[in-house]
Enzyme design. Structure first.
Site, mmCIF file in Angstrom:
data_model
loop_
_atom_site.group_PDB
_atom_site.id
_atom_site.type_symbol
_atom_site.label_atom_id
_atom_site.label_comp_id
_atom_site.label_asym_id
_atom_site.label_seq_id
_atom_site.Cartn_x
_atom_site.Cartn_y
_atom_site.Cartn_z
ATOM 1 N N CYS A 155 -9.043 -1.391 4.535
ATOM 2 C CA CYS A 155 -8.306 -1.754 3.425
ATOM 3 C C CYS A 155 -9.487 -1.855 2.112
ATOM 4 O O CYS A 155 -10.367 -2.656 2.282
ATOM 5 C CB CYS A 155 -7.509 -3.064 3.623
ATOM 6 S SG CYS A 155 -7.006 -3.697 1.852
ATOM 7 N N ARG A 191 -1.247 -1.355 -2.127
ATOM 8 C CA ARG A 191 -0.870 -2.766 -2.291
ATOM 9 C C ARG A 191 -1.202 -3.324 -3.867
ATOM 10 O O ARG A 191 -2.218 -3.025 -4.319
ATOM 11 C CB ARG A 191 -1.638 -3.859 -1.418
ATOM 12 C CG ARG A 191 -1.260 -5.264 -1.610
ATOM 13 C CD ARG A 191 -2.069 -6.146 -0.338
ATOM 14 N NE ARG A 191 -1.889 -5.358 0.763
ATOM 15 C CZ ARG A 191 -0.921 -5.578 1.673
ATOM 16 N NH1 ARG A 191 0.081 -6.349 1.346
ATOM 17 N NH2 ARG A 191 -0.745 -4.982 2.893
#
Ligand code: SAM
Ligand code: DTB
Ligand code: SF4
Length: 316
Positions: A183, A255
């Site tokens: 991520c 995100r």
């Protein structure tokens, strides 16, 4: 490989054309109208010697965040259980510092295996890793390691001088080598230009392996940090960046991380349309409040967006 010029050409089309294209890419690769929710817990807070200009936890900023470590694994697992009850499918642990403190690392490893047993995905962010640490994290079953590039190579040293972007990229590659999902992302609104934002996304796109998850933070202007008075990013430029991330990295989950607390519902809805499909839930990020849980639930309900219940699977 994508060039800066090619990415800029995508970014520069009229706003509505850009988000329309991004939305088409999104629905071709991901289930529409679904948002994945993660919860964050800071297991080591404050007292960091690095000089990241945005960060509440750096001793070089005037934030005076007390140093705190959670050494009790049961406390962390209880927080994860609570997060699951409130609709999160992933639990992320964060630690201050350039690299893992050995004791905190041990606690994190133990917590990861226990949290996995709850049926939650796990994510960890503790700075630069060495090979031994990456192997240990893989062995205890870590799903995601979060490590951000933060901004463009050109703007990087306006924000951080005590560690290099190359060091960060080495950790990202190491994590991928050991088959832990990455991520990564950065912060928008630190005074960088749109060209810097495009360059950051080009950097992520051109990694050998696309990151499984892209974290886009809008700067939280923390009193006492050197970026406290930075002018706000134009909200449409923020959406443009989400859209470009979606188009350049079709399979990755995007995100909206920090900064939702001060975003309008309408701005968040535009971000979802442009390809964002993950958020943080929970009352707190690391040191700052997160968007309010009740208003999040209301927002998702008003938009007919449902919370994802299992792990995210991109369509082929
Ligand atoms: N200490 C580790 C590190 O620096 O890699 C992990 C924690 S660090 C706080 C994780 C990321 O949170 C940073 O790289 C940055 O992108 C983001 N972040 C930190 N403070 C922020 C702020 N005030 N606003 C937006 N994002 C922030
Ligand atoms: C990321 O990209 N954003 C999260 C997570 N990774 C660790 C952190 C946001 C921190 C926001 C500021 C704070 O709470 O101190
Ligand atoms: Fe330290 Fe990480 Fe904050 Fe930088 S972002 S000051 S390394 S805790």
């Amino acid at each position: 490989m994508i060039s800066f010029a090619a990415a800029k050409a995508v970014f520069d089309v009229p706003f509505l054309d850009l988000i329309h294209r991004a939305h088409s890419v999104h629905t071709a690769h991901h289930e529409a109208n679904v948002v994945q929710v993660s919860t964050l817990l800071s297991i080591q807070t404050g007292g960091c010697c690095e000089d990241c200009a945005y960060c509440a936890q750096s001793i070089r900023n005037q934030t005076k965040i007390p140093k705190q470590v959670i050494t009790d694994v049961a406390t962390i697992v209880a927080a994860a259980e609570q997060a699951k009850k409130l609709g999160s499918t992933r639990f992320c642990m964060g630690a201050a510092g350039r690299r893992p403190d050995p004791q905190v690392f041990k606690v994190a490893c133990e917590a990861i295996s226990k949290i996995k047993n709850l049926g939650l995905e796990t994510c960890l962010t503790m700075g630069t890793l060495d090979e031994e640490q990456a192997i240990a994290l893989k062995q205890c079953g870590l799903d995601y390691y979060n490590h951000n590039v933060d901004t463009s190579p050109e703007y990087y040293d306006k924000v951080i001088t005590t560690r290099t972007l190359e060091e960060r990229i080495r950790t990202i590659k190491l994590v991928q080598k050991h088959k832990i999902k990455v991520c990564t992302g950065g912060i928008l609104g630190m005074g960088e230009t749109n060209d810097d934002r495009i360059k950051m996304l080009v950097l992520l796109t051109n990694l050998e392996e696309a990151p499984a998850s892209i974290s886009i933070n809008r700067l939280v202007k923390i009193p006492g940090t050197r970026l406290e008075t930075t002018p706000e990013i134009d909200p449409f430029d923020f959406v443009r960046c989400i859209a470009l991330a979606r188009i350049l990295m079709p399979q990755s989950v995007v995100r909206i991380s920090a900064g939702r607390e001060t975003m309008s519902d309408e701005l968040q809805a535009l971000c979802f349309f442009a390809g964002a499909s993950a958020i943080f839930g929970g009352a707190k990020l690391l040191t700052t409040p997160n968007a309010n849980a009740a208003s999040d639930s209301q927002l998702l309900e008003r938009l007919n967006i449902r919370r994802q219940t299992g792990a995210a699977i991109a369509k082929e």
